[in-house]
Design a protein around this motif. Structure first.
Motif, short mmCIF file in Angstrom:
data_model
loop_
_atom_site.label_atom_id
_atom_site.label_comp_id
_atom_site.label_asym_id
_atom_site.label_seq_id
_atom_site.Cartn_x
_atom_site.Cartn_y
_atom_site.Cartn_z
N ARG A 196 -43.26 25.67 5.04
CA ARG A 196 -43.88 24.47 4.44
C ARG A 196 -42.98 23.26 4.61
O ARG A 196 -43.43 22.16 4.85
N GLU A 197 -41.67 23.48 4.43
CA GLU A 197 -40.72 22.37 4.63
C GLU A 197 -39.81 22.77 5.78
O GLU A 197 -39.20 23.84 5.74
N LEU A 198 -39.73 21.93 6.78
CA LEU A 198 -38.93 22.26 7.96
C LEU A 198 -37.75 21.30 8.09
O LEU A 198 -37.92 20.09 7.93
N ASN A 199 -36.58 21.86 8.38
CA ASN A 199 -35.47 21.02 8.87
C ASN A 199 -35.59 21.04 10.38
O ASN A 199 -35.66 22.13 10.97
N ILE A 200 -35.63 19.88 10.99
CA ILE A 200 -35.76 19.84 12.45
C ILE A 200 -34.58 19.10 13.05
O ILE A 200 -34.05 18.16 12.46
N PHE A 201 -34.18 19.54 14.23
CA PHE A 201 -32.99 18.96 14.86
C PHE A 201 -33.19 18.89 16.37
O PHE A 201 -33.53 19.87 17.01
N ASP A 202 -32.99 17.69 16.92
CA ASP A 202 -33.08 17.47 18.37
C ASP A 202 -31.64 17.38 18.87
O ASP A 202 -30.88 16.51 18.43
N PHE A 211 -35.56 25.02 10.97
CA PHE A 211 -35.22 26.00 9.94
C PHE A 211 -36.17 25.82 8.77
O PHE A 211 -36.55 24.70 8.43
N TYR A 212 -36.57 26.93 8.16
CA TYR A 212 -37.29 26.87 6.88
C TYR A 212 -36.76 27.99 6.00
O TYR A 212 -36.24 29.00 6.48
N ARG A 213 -36.84 27.77 4.69
CA ARG A 213 -36.37 28.76 3.74
C ARG A 213 -37.13 30.06 3.94
O ARG A 213 -38.35 30.02 4.02
#
Ligand SMILES: C[S@@+](CC[C@H](N)C(=O)[O-])C[C@H]1O[C@@H](n2cnc3c(N)ncnc32)[C@H](O)[C@@H]1O
Length: 413
Positions: A196-202, A211-213
């Motif tokens: 539901r909540e994503l950490n995104i990294f380019d 990443f998500y929990r």
């Protein structure tokens, strides 16, 4: 008592016509009410005459929102993003991007004078890069199926509430991140109820990690871990932990830190005996500077950073990667050489115990990297009382369209 307060509040005028005197830390315009109280006005620029709706009122200061600009600043522009004013990010979009540095410099000079009771050096300058499409790291919320044939979108938390403001394309995210959110990211979240909540990294080379929990370990290794090339050095990280979010401008910060380190050693104020990188994340600064030192220590609280720090500093002689709060490490270790010290704490600044331990140590020079000029100025004032002075100050416009700034200070005694 409650009744009385409500009565006086209801008598207060809620609309004012105010002239904005200046911009303050956080990007608001500052004006004065007829009764002399200060009013921080959201969305207003210095020199403008605005109709202001009071949104918050206290005995000594108030807050308001510019609901009409009666006389406009020549630096005002039409916000580019349709979500300006609703989305929690980019609250400075009404200020011409080419003038933001100038305004920020003025704000930082005044902030520092007010909080640290001293001037920033005359040669203080702000490095800047791309005003748009610069942000390579973000946390986004998936909004799900929006009905009416619209596919699920991602959003950021709102400016005034926790509600999510969905967007199709965010103009400050890198093209690779926008593409990911409109493709693989959407498919992932549509198919996986945990995401539901994503950490995104380019990583700057077109590869997006996320990443998500609750992400399964096997998936984590495959999709969260990334490698970034900074100044010719490969740095491993993952999307669950901290990493700098403006890769375009990061080499300039690295270069400034490197020069400050070299100048410290050359002057004898610090030495090549020991590099201590506190709040080190994945060992970022140490990995780029380790070749100059006889001994290297990185200290970081987040456990997830440790394995990357070990990889990033593999092959470094006499190197220790510590997973602990910096203040605890400082309390348990005697720093009795003029070590080279880099600190890069979170927005809250240095924990009191860490600051006191640095003052009590043999460190005579430190490089303080900060993402919050307010806590930096507060900490500087304490170092100044202990005999440190400000040798060098540089700003880095890591977050254009927002009032946030990265800073690097060199302090010595
Ligand atoms: C602004 S980041 C800097 C990281 C690193 N220097 C970099 O540039 O990638 C701050 C880091 O400090 C860590 N941190 C926060 N509080 C800490 C503490 N009390 N002791 C050690 N690390 C801490 C955070 O987990 C985060 O990784």
């Amino acid at each position: 008592m409650a009744n009385f307060r409500r009565k006086t509040e209801s008598r207060e005028t809620r609309f004012y016509e105010l002239r904005i005197e200046k911009m303050v830390q956080g990007g608001d315009g500052m004006a004065r009410l007829p009764d002399g109280r200060i009013c921080f006005v959201q969305g207003a620029l210095p020199g403008e005459l605005c109709k202001v709706l009071l949104t918050f009122s206290k005995k000594d200061f108030t807050r308001g929102k510019a609901i009409e600009i009666i006389e406009e600043s020549p630096d005002r522009v039409k916000p580019f993003c349709p979500h300006y004013g609703k989305c929690g990010g980019c609250s400075l979009q009404h200020l011409d991007a080419s003038r933001q540095i100038e305004y920020m410099e003025r704000v930082e000079r005044e902030n520092f004078k007010r909080l640290a009771h001293t001037e920033l050096p005359a040669d203080f300058r702000i490095h800047f890069g791309k005003p748009w499409e610069y942000r390579n790291r973000a946390r986004v919320v998936y909004c799900g199926d929006r009905g009416k044939g619209e596919r699920g979108a991602f959003g950021f938390r709102g400016q005034e509430s926790n509600d999510v403001v969905p967007f199709k394309k965010c103009p400050v995210l890198t093209p690779a991140l926008n593409e990911f959110l409109n493709g693989a990211g959407r498919e992932l979240c549509a198919a996986n109820r945990d995401a539901r909540e994503l950490n995104i990294f380019d990583n700057g080379a077109g590869e997006v990690s996320y990443f998500y929990r609750g992400m399964p370990k096997s998936d984590f290794e495959k999709n969260a871990v990334s490698v970034v090339d900074i100044c010719g050095k490969k740095i491993e990280s993952d999307a669950s932990v901290f990493f700098q979010s403006n890769l375009g401008l990061l080499p300039e910060l690295v270069e400034s830190v490197r020069k400050a380190v070299e100048a410290g050693i050359a002057s004898g104020e610090s030495s090549d005996e020991w590099l201590i990188d506190l709040f080190s994340g994945v060992g970022f600064f140490a990995a780029l500077l380790q070749d100059k030192f006889k001994r290297v220590t990185t200290v970081e609280r987040e456990d997830g950073c440790l394995k990357h720090a070990k990889v990033n500093l593999a092959g470094t002689a006499n190197c220790e990667n510590v997973s602990a709060p910096a203040e605890d490490w400082l309390a348990n270790h005697v720093v009795d050489v003029p070590a080279t010290l880099i600190v890069d704490p979170p927005r809250t600044g240095l924990p009191k115990e860490a600051l006191e331990a640095i003052i009590a140590s043999s460190v005579n020079r430190l490089i303080y990297v900060s993402c919050d000029p307010v806590t930096l100025a507060r900490d500087y004032a304490k170092f100044a009382v202990a005999g440190f002075s400000l040798k060098q100050a540089e700003g880095f416009a890591f977050y254009p369209q927002t009032p946030h700034m990265e800073m690097m200070f060199v302090l010595s005694r």
